[in-house]
Motif scaffolding. Structure first.
Motif, PDB file in Angstrom:
ATOM      1  N   UNK A  68       0.864  -1.265  -0.090  1.00 45.02           N
ATOM      2  CA  UNK A  68      -0.032   0.070   0.056  1.00 45.02           C
ATOM      3  C   UNK A  68       0.673   1.197   0.120  1.00 45.02           C
ATOM      4  N   UNK A  69       1.998   1.200  -0.809  1.00 45.91           N
ATOM      5  CA  UNK A  69       2.863   2.597  -0.626  1.00 45.91           C
ATOM      6  C   UNK A  69       4.355   2.086  -0.901  1.00 45.91           C
ATOM      7  N   UNK A  70       5.001   3.009  -0.479  1.00 49.98           N
ATOM      8  CA  UNK A  70       6.608   3.105  -0.736  1.00 49.98           C
ATOM      9  C   UNK A  70       7.131   1.851  -0.110  1.00 49.98           C
ATOM     10  N   UNK A  71       8.062   1.063  -0.914  1.00 57.81           N
ATOM     11  CA  UNK A  71       8.982   0.245  -0.633  1.00 57.81           C
ATOM     12  C   UNK A  71      10.185   0.690  -0.041  1.00 57.81           C
ATOM     13  N   UNK A  72      10.388   1.858  -0.613  1.00 59.89           N
ATOM     14  CA  UNK A  72      11.790   2.574   0.077  1.00 59.89           C
ATOM     15  C   UNK A  72      11.369   3.032   1.264  1.00 59.89           C
ATOM     16  N   UNK A  73      12.123   2.896   2.340  1.00 65.02           N
ATOM     17  CA  UNK A  73      11.934   3.185   3.769  1.00 65.02           C
ATOM     18  C   UNK A  73      12.446   4.422   4.453  1.00 65.02           C
ATOM     19  N   UNK A  74      13.604   5.161   3.763  1.00 63.07           N
ATOM     20  CA  UNK A  74      14.246   6.129   4.363  1.00 63.07           C
ATOM     21  C   UNK A  74      13.611   7.402   3.722  1.00 63.07           C
TER      22      UNK A  74
END
Length: 133
Positions: A92-98
């Motif tokens: 449900x959104x960004x796979x990038x975490x930073x």
């Protein structure tokens, strides 16, 4: 020594084969992550992206443009980059975490998937694509 660890990271090249970077698996705050080190910049991606992207590519069945873009720029519709930040993907959104560095999913994840035997990636100077293996 097992590849994909902090002491023995995967050494990869961007899809156009112009820049080198490293990736390895780690756990941050109890979550499995892929650490991506590009020069002095470190990005983090949710580990689930590998399986989720592979499943999406398999169901698509054809080549999909990578469409890499920084977090602050919009991703081209229908690309791997757009899927990697879409509310309709499995998380449900960004796979990038930073925060601030969540983009470039379409640049750094596809070569890892190619290395792991999950996908094929083209290596042209522009407009690269990928599909499930």
């Amino acid at each position: 020594m097992e590849e994909g660890t902090k002491n023995n990271p995967w050494k990869l090249k961007t899809p156009p084969l112009t820049s080198e970077y490293e990736m390895y698996l780690d756990v941050k705050e109890g979550k499995e992550v892929i650490v991506c080190v590009v020069g002095k910049t470190t990005l983090l991606y949710d580990f689930r992206c590998l399986n989720d992207l592979h499943q999406m590519l398999k169901s698509n069945g054809d080549w999909i443009e990578l469409g890499s873009a920084d977090e602050q720029k919009p991703a081209k519709e229908g690309t791997v980059e757009a899927w990697g930040r879409s509310e309709s993907n499995p998380i449900g959104g960004w796979y990038g975490l930073k925060k601030g560095l969540r983009g470039r999913f379409g640049m750094y994840i596809p070569p890892l998937m190619e290395r792991l035997g999950l996908a094929e990636v083209t290596h042209d100077s522009k407009g690269n694509k990928m599909k499930a293996k």
